[in-house]
Design a protein around this motif. Structure first.
Motif, PDB file in Angstrom:
ATOM      1  N   UNK A  46      35.606  43.149  28.158  1.00 26.58           N
ATOM      2  CA  UNK A  46      36.370  43.029  29.394  1.00 26.58           C
ATOM      3  C   UNK A  46      35.902  41.774  30.125  1.00 26.58           C
ATOM      4  N   UNK A  47      36.844  40.985  30.605  1.00 25.66           N
ATOM      5  CA  UNK A  47      36.538  39.784  31.383  1.00 25.66           C
ATOM      6  C   UNK A  47      37.180  39.965  32.755  1.00 25.66           C
ATOM      7  N   UNK A  48      36.347  39.946  33.801  1.00 24.06           N
ATOM      8  CA  UNK A  48      36.833  40.174  35.154  1.00 24.06           C
ATOM      9  C   UNK A  48      36.427  39.012  36.060  1.00 24.06           C
ATOM     10  N   UNK A  49      37.366  38.119  36.305  1.00 18.83           N
ATOM     11  CA  UNK A  49      37.125  36.991  37.195  1.00 18.83           C
ATOM     12  C   UNK A  49      37.809  37.169  38.534  1.00 18.83           C
ATOM     13  N   UNK A  50      38.168  38.412  38.874  1.00 14.41           N
ATOM     14  CA  UNK A  50      38.956  38.664  40.085  1.00 14.41           C
ATOM     15  C   UNK A  50      38.252  38.227  41.368  1.00 14.41           C
ATOM     16  N   UNK A  51      36.933  38.133  41.366  1.00 15.61           N
ATOM     17  CA  UNK A  51      36.213  37.689  42.569  1.00 15.61           C
ATOM     18  C   UNK A  51      36.585  36.257  42.948  1.00 15.61           C
ATOM     19  N   UNK A  52      37.131  35.509  41.998  1.00 13.54           N
ATOM     20  CA  UNK A  52      37.494  34.109  42.254  1.00 13.54           C
ATOM     21  C   UNK A  52      38.995  33.912  42.435  1.00 13.54           C
ATOM     22  N   UNK A  53      39.764  34.996  42.473  1.00  8.75           N
ATOM     23  CA  UNK A  53      41.221  34.882  42.617  1.00  8.75           C
ATOM     24  C   UNK A  53      41.626  34.086  43.856  1.00  8.75           C
ATOM     25  N   UNK A  54      40.978  34.368  44.985  1.00  9.63           N
ATOM     26  CA  UNK A  54      41.370  33.686  46.232  1.00  9.63           C
ATOM     27  C   UNK A  54      41.017  32.208  46.221  1.00  9.63           C
ATOM     28  N   UNK A  55      40.174  31.787  45.278  1.00  9.57           N
ATOM     29  CA  UNK A  55      39.833  30.366  45.114  1.00  9.57           C
ATOM     30  C   UNK A  55      40.829  29.667  44.179  1.00  9.57           C
ATOM     31  N   UNK A  56      41.808  30.432  43.643  1.00 11.00           N
ATOM     32  CA  UNK A  56      42.828  29.842  42.786  1.00 11.00           C
ATOM     33  C   UNK A  56      42.575  29.992  41.296  1.00 11.00           C
ATOM     34  N   UNK A  57      41.549  30.750  40.944  1.00 14.05           N
ATOM     35  CA  UNK A  57      41.277  30.988  39.523  1.00 14.05           C
ATOM     36  C   UNK A  57      41.960  32.276  39.102  1.00 14.05           C
ATOM     37  N   UNK A  58      42.383  32.325  37.855  1.00 15.50           N
ATOM     38  CA  UNK A  58      43.007  33.526  37.318  1.00 15.50           C
ATOM     39  C   UNK A  58      42.459  33.759  35.914  1.00 15.50           C
ATOM     40  N   UNK A  59      41.312  34.411  35.861  1.00 16.88           N
ATOM     41  CA  UNK A  59      40.636  34.663  34.585  1.00 16.88           C
ATOM     42  C   UNK A  59      40.440  36.160  34.447  1.00 16.88           C
ATOM     43  N   UNK A  60      40.899  36.721  33.335  1.00 14.13           N
ATOM     44  CA  UNK A  60      40.687  38.139  33.110  1.00 14.13           C
ATOM     45  C   UNK A  60      41.388  38.613  31.858  1.00 14.13           C
ATOM     46  N   UNK A  61      41.012  39.787  31.432  1.00 16.32           N
ATOM     47  CA  UNK A  61      41.632  40.395  30.267  1.00 16.32           C
ATOM     48  C   UNK A  61      40.685  41.350  29.578  1.00 16.32           C
ATOM     49  N   UNK A  62      41.221  42.062  28.633  1.00 13.11           N
ATOM     50  CA  UNK A  62      40.442  43.006  27.844  1.00 13.11           C
ATOM     51  C   UNK A  62      40.873  42.869  26.397  1.00 13.11           C
ATOM     52  N   UNK A  63      39.916  42.900  25.499  1.00 16.01           N
ATOM     53  CA  UNK A  63      40.224  42.693  24.084  1.00 16.01           C
ATOM     54  C   UNK A  63      39.251  43.501  23.234  1.00 16.01           C
ATOM     55  N   UNK A  64      39.805  44.241  22.283  1.00 17.79           N
ATOM     56  CA  UNK A  64      38.974  44.934  21.304  1.00 17.79           C
ATOM     57  C   UNK A  64      38.826  43.992  20.112  1.00 17.79           C
TER      58      UNK A  64
END
Length: 142
Positions: A46-64
């Motif tokens: 799991x990749x959770x970059x939501x803490x940086x969303x308000x800074x304009x970053x959009x990083x996230x997802x889940x992969x098996x």
């Protein structure tokens, strides 16, 4: 005088080589050795970059991902990054970037942390060996 000039040339060449090679920083293009002769295991990343969303970053997802027995948490992240389209960069101890979101992107103390099955390991990402069925979560903190 000849020896001094020679030493200066050698020093300059070494400094230039270190600058070009990045002084130990690595990317997924320089992957760790493959263990493809081993027993396959399945790990969820799991990749959770939501803490940086308000800074304009959009990083996230889940992969098996399927990796191999004896592979590290870093190997799992590299495999997931490839599937999700993120370049992974790291140094010898920790992840520096996932995609374009990295350490200090959102302040001097921001960066990536990881946990395995909800527990924060004491080993670095390179040394932590994952097991079949593990869930590895990478969270961006700022």
């Amino acid at each position: 005088m000849k020896k001094l000039k020679r030493l200066i040339c050698i020093f300059t060449a070494v400094a230039l080589a270190m600058a070009v090679l990045g002084c130990g920083k690595k990317t997924a293009e320089a992957e760790p050795e493959s263990r493809e002769s081993g027993i396959p295991i399945s790990v969820t990343v799991n990749i959770d970059g939501s803490a940086a969303d308000e800074e304009g970053f959009s990083i996230g997802g889940s992969e098996k991902v399927e990796i191999f027995e004896g592979d590290s948490a870093l190997d799992a992240l590299i495999a997931a990054g490839k599937n999700l389209g993120y370049e992974i960069r790291w140094n010898d101890d920790y992840v520096t970037y996932i995609g374009d979101l990295g350490e200090k992107s959102c302040g001097p103390a921001s960066g990536w942390m990881y946990d395995v099955n909800g527990e924060m390991p004491s080993e670095s990402i390179v040394k932590y060996i994952v097991n079949d069925g593990d869930t590895v979560t990478f969270s961006f903190w700022k």
